[in-house]
Every structure is written in C-alpha cells, then in structure tokens.
Design an enzyme around this catalytic site. Structure first.
Site, PDB file in Angstrom:
ATOM      1  N   HIS A  37       0.840  -1.207   0.000  1.00  0.00           N
ATOM      2  CA  HIS A  37       0.000   0.000   0.000  1.00  0.00           C
ATOM      3  C   HIS A  37       0.877   1.259   0.000  1.00  0.00           C
ATOM      4  O   HIS A  37       0.570   2.246  -0.660  1.00  0.00           O
ATOM      5  CB  HIS A  37      -0.899   0.037   1.249  1.00  0.00           C
ATOM      6  CG  HIS A  37      -1.903  -1.065   1.330  1.00  0.00           C
ATOM      7  ND1 HIS A  37      -1.857  -2.031   2.301  1.00  0.00           N
ATOM      8  CD2 HIS A  37      -2.997  -1.344   0.581  1.00  0.00           C
ATOM      9  CE1 HIS A  37      -2.889  -2.866   2.146  1.00  0.00           C
ATOM     10  NE2 HIS A  37      -3.591  -2.476   1.111  1.00  0.00           N
ATOM     11  N   GLU A 148      -1.189  -3.191  -9.388  1.00  0.00           N
ATOM     12  CA  GLU A 148      -1.291  -4.262 -10.389  1.00  0.00           C
ATOM     13  C   GLU A 148      -1.498  -5.617  -9.715  1.00  0.00           C
ATOM     14  O   GLU A 148      -1.814  -6.594 -10.380  1.00  0.00           O
ATOM     15  CB  GLU A 148      -0.023  -4.309 -11.256  1.00  0.00           C
ATOM     16  CG  GLU A 148       0.047  -3.172 -12.240  1.00  0.00           C
ATOM     17  CD  GLU A 148       1.226  -3.271 -13.195  1.00  0.00           C
ATOM     18  OE1 GLU A 148       2.122  -4.112 -12.939  1.00  0.00           O
ATOM     19  OE2 GLU A 148       1.247  -2.513 -14.168  1.00  0.00           O
ATOM     20  N   ASP A 150      -3.930  -6.485  -7.998  1.00  0.00           N
ATOM     21  CA  ASP A 150      -5.307  -6.840  -8.360  1.00  0.00           C
ATOM     22  C   ASP A 150      -5.506  -6.403  -9.813  1.00  0.00           C
ATOM     23  O   ASP A 150      -6.153  -5.394 -10.082  1.00  0.00           O
ATOM     24  CB  ASP A 150      -6.283  -6.138  -7.415  1.00  0.00           C
ATOM     25  CG  ASP A 150      -6.034  -6.532  -5.972  1.00  0.00           C
ATOM     26  OD1 ASP A 150      -6.567  -7.557  -5.544  1.00  0.00           O
ATOM     27  OD2 ASP A 150      -5.264  -5.831  -5.276  1.00  0.00           O
ATOM     28  N   GLN A 153      -9.005  -6.074 -11.316  1.00  0.00           N
ATOM     29  CA  GLN A 153      -9.657  -4.906 -10.710  1.00  0.00           C
ATOM     30  C   GLN A 153      -9.183  -3.614 -11.394  1.00  0.00           C
ATOM     31  O   GLN A 153      -9.986  -2.724 -11.696  1.00  0.00           O
ATOM     32  CB  GLN A 153      -9.316  -4.866  -9.220  1.00  0.00           C
ATOM     33  CG  GLN A 153      -9.647  -3.560  -8.523  1.00  0.00           C
ATOM     34  CD  GLN A 153      -9.399  -3.663  -7.025  1.00  0.00           C
ATOM     35  OE1 GLN A 153     -10.193  -4.263  -6.309  1.00  0.00           O
ATOM     36  NE2 GLN A 153      -8.310  -3.102  -6.545  1.00  0.00           N
ATOM     37  N   SER A 186      -2.706  -8.152   2.508  1.00  0.00           N
ATOM     38  CA  SER A 186      -3.244  -8.152   3.875  1.00  0.00           C
ATOM     39  C   SER A 186      -3.608  -9.571   4.294  1.00  0.00           C
ATOM     40  O   SER A 186      -3.632  -9.893   5.480  1.00  0.00           O
ATOM     41  CB  SER A 186      -4.485  -7.262   3.965  1.00  0.00           C
ATOM     42  OG  SER A 186      -4.198  -5.987   3.445  1.00  0.00           O
TER      43      SER A 186
HETATM   44  P1  AMP Z   1      -6.602  -3.645  -0.654  1.00  0.00           P
HETATM   45  O1  AMP Z   1      -6.414  -2.938   0.653  1.00  0.00           O
HETATM   46  O2  AMP Z   1      -6.167  -5.066  -0.648  1.00  0.00           O
HETATM   47  O3  AMP Z   1      -7.956  -3.422  -1.240  1.00  0.00           O
HETATM   48  O4  AMP Z   1      -5.586  -2.937  -1.650  1.00  0.00           O
HETATM   49  C1  AMP Z   1      -5.634  -1.553  -1.878  1.00  0.00           C
HETATM   50  C2  AMP Z   1      -4.798  -1.223  -3.076  1.00  0.00           C
HETATM   51  O5  AMP Z   1      -3.441  -1.625  -2.852  1.00  0.00           O
HETATM   52  C3  AMP Z   1      -5.257  -1.954  -4.348  1.00  0.00           C
HETATM   53  O6  AMP Z   1      -5.159  -1.065  -5.464  1.00  0.00           O
HETATM   54  C4  AMP Z   1      -4.272  -3.084  -4.453  1.00  0.00           C
HETATM   55  O7  AMP Z   1      -4.079  -3.543  -5.776  1.00  0.00           O
HETATM   56  C5  AMP Z   1      -3.019  -2.433  -3.925  1.00  0.00           C
HETATM   57  N1  AMP Z   1      -2.063  -3.440  -3.444  1.00  0.00           N
HETATM   58  C6  AMP Z   1      -2.285  -4.388  -2.502  1.00  0.00           C
HETATM   59  N2  AMP Z   1      -1.189  -5.168  -2.368  1.00  0.00           N
HETATM   60  C7  AMP Z   1      -0.272  -4.700  -3.243  1.00  0.00           C
HETATM   61  C8  AMP Z   1       1.056  -5.086  -3.600  1.00  0.00           C
HETATM   62  N3  AMP Z   1       1.665  -6.114  -3.029  1.00  0.00           N
HETATM   63  N4  AMP Z   1       1.707  -4.365  -4.551  1.00  0.00           N
HETATM   64  C9  AMP Z   1       1.082  -3.316  -5.167  1.00  0.00           C
HETATM   65  N5  AMP Z   1      -0.159  -2.912  -4.874  1.00  0.00           N
HETATM   66  C10 AMP Z   1      -0.833  -3.591  -3.940  1.00  0.00           C
END
Ligand code: AMP
Length: 283
Positions: A37, A148, A150, A153, A186
């Site tokens: 994040h 990337e 996701d 998404q 997470s």
């Molecule tokens: P989330 O809290 O899982 O909904 O993720 C929030 C944002 O962080 C989304 O745009 C995810 O794609 C991005 N994200 C989560 N993990 C990673 C990662 N390891 N590398 C890059 N972006 C991430």
C-alpha cells in the site's frame, strides 16, 4: 493529517485544495496496511500535491462465505502509518456513510470483469465498481492509484472510468513483493507457519510458466496444465485459475505474445492468494 469520516467533512477538507490549484491523488484501500500500500502512497506523492488514502472494508465486494468478518481491521495502526508517510487526508467512512439505509445503486462493468476472479467471486466486481465510483465522486481526485496486484480490478476500474467519461487518470503501481517473491497482501497474515514457505511458489510458478511459454509460444494449454499441477504438488489445495490473457481486454489468449499476461488464483487451505506477471517481459 486530516481524518474526515463523513462525505461533507471530506468535501470540506478537499474543496479548498482545488481552489488553491492543488492536484489530488486518491489511493483506495481496505486498511491492514503493508508496504505494498505504501508503494502506492509514494507514487501518489510523486504525481500529486495532495494525497488522500481511504480506509474502508467494503462489504459489497465480499461474497457469501468469504472472509468479510475475519478481514483484518487495525484502524489506529493504519492511521499512524499514513501519518508517518506524510499522507494529507485519511478518509475513513463507516458502512452507513457509504451505504445508508435505502441505498440501491449498483455499478456493473461487463467484459473485463468476466472470468478469472469474476467467475470465482460472483458480485465481487460490482462491489468494487460501486465503491470506487462513490469514492471518485466523493473525493474528485485528479489521479487514482491502484495496484497491479489486483490486475483484473485495475482493468475493471479503467473500463469504468473510460465508459463513464470520468476525468481522472489511473496509474497502476507495480506489485510489491517479499524478498522470496510472495506478493504483499493483507491476507498473508492468515498463512500458518507451514503454509508460509509454500506461498512464494505461486510467483515462482508464474515465472516458470512464462519461461516455458516463451520457449514454446503455441503450447499454452499443456504448459498451463503443467503449472497448475506443479502448484498442487507444492501443497496448494486448489488452483482456481491459471490463465494466459490479453493484457488489456483480458480475453483468453490461445498463444503467447508480448501483449499477454499470466494470472493466477490459488488456495492454501482457507487462504486465497492471487498474483500475475506480464507474459512478455524478460526471457
Ligand atoms: P486492498 O487494501 O487489498 O484493497 O488494496 C488496496 C490497493 O493496494 C489496491 O489497489 C491493491 O491492488 C493495492 N495493493 C495491494 N497489495 C499490493 C502489492 N503487493 N503491490 C502493489 N499494490 C498492492
């Protein structure tokens, strides 16, 4: 750092910035923040004057039987991390702020949302598209930063923004990984001590499949089947999908080309992990 929790207080925080000609980047998250994040926050700071991070565990993107109730919630720690990283505004709406009584609108994106995670998580991308639309209308950012990690998404949200003529630029951030290759997530905190060493095999398998595809571009089916079997042999309990797709439209690709991407979702016990890489990079 300002911490608005309602739409009017968010708008009070953001509106003066627009009058002062500041550019605003939005980084939507579900909290339980990690350095993946934070890589998005760093990009946001590079591209915009002001960074808004939203923390909201969006119930509409979780299906029945998914991990909504168990999803890690650690607001105080998340706010400390955001403050430490120089975030200007942490937007923390409650469920009733986002979905008040009588809320009845769903945004549904076709095409790119079908197959892959869309097939295994019915309604998931409707939930994502609905919450992202709301966040974009609430914050009105110039730039939206998504990971990337996701990948589907990211493509769904790009389609949504194009289709609805929204005036916002989308930036996709590269996947942040642990030193052993496991994509930061997470959900990694759910992994047991036995599962944790198996988890990086997901990325390793993507790399192996890519190397094979580059050697034999027409043998997609055989190579993918071998990759799936390798994951099961490594200890994954189920491979939801391992697919080669067009990197923009996400349509299934019969042959490897520079414009394709490998995407995977697999389960280690109850933990669902996803990953993806461009098929055409580095041989
Ligand atoms: P989330 O809290 O899982 O909904 O993720 C929030 C944002 O962080 C989304 O745009 C995810 O794609 C991005 N994200 C989560 N993990 C990673 C990662 N390891 N590398 C890059 N972006 C991430």
């Amino acid at each position: 750092m300002q911490i608005p929790r309602t739409v009017p207080s968010l708008r009070d925080a953001v509106r003066p910035l627009f009058f002062r000609g500041k550019s605003v980047a939005l980084v939507p998250t579900m909290g339980a923040l990690h350095s993946g994040h934070m890589s998005l926050v760093k990009l946001a700071k590079k591209y915009a004057d002001v960074v808004v991070v939203s923390l909201f565990v969006n119930p509409r993107q979780f299906g029945a039987g998914e991990d909504l109730a168990q999803y890690p919630r650690q607001e105080r720690r998340d706010l400390e991390i955001l403050e430490h990283h120089g975030v200007d505004i942490a937007y923390v709406p409650s469920e009733t702020v986002m979905y008040p009584k009588h809320f009845s609108t769903t945004i549904s994106v076709g095409g790119v949302s079908e197959g892959l995670c869309g097939a295994h998580r019915p309604g998931h991308f409707d939930g994502v598209a609905t919450v992202v639309t709301k966040l974009l209308l609430q914050v009105s950012p110039d730039i939206l930063i998504l990971g990337e990690k996701d990948y589907q998404q990211l493509m769904v949200v790009k389609r949504l923004i194009d289709d609805l003529d929204m005036e916002v630029s989308v930036i996709g951030a590269p996947i942040a990984r642990e030193s052993d290759g496991l994509a930061l997530s997470s959900r990694n905190m759910y992994l047991t001590a036995e599962q944790r060493p198996i988890a990086p095999r997901l990325y390793a398998t993507l790399l192996e499949v890519r190397a094979e595809l580059q050697r034999h571009p027409e043998e997609v089916e055989t190579i993918i089947d071998k990759g799936k079997q390798a994951l099961l042999n490594d200890g994954f309990s189920e491979v939801e999908y391992l697919e080669l797709r067009d990197s923009e439209m996400l349509t299934p690709a019969k042959y490897f080309s520079q414009h394709t991407r490998l995407l995977v979702a697999a389960r280690l016990g109850n933990v669902r992990l996803i990953d993806n890489i461009p098929a055409g990079d580095e041989s």
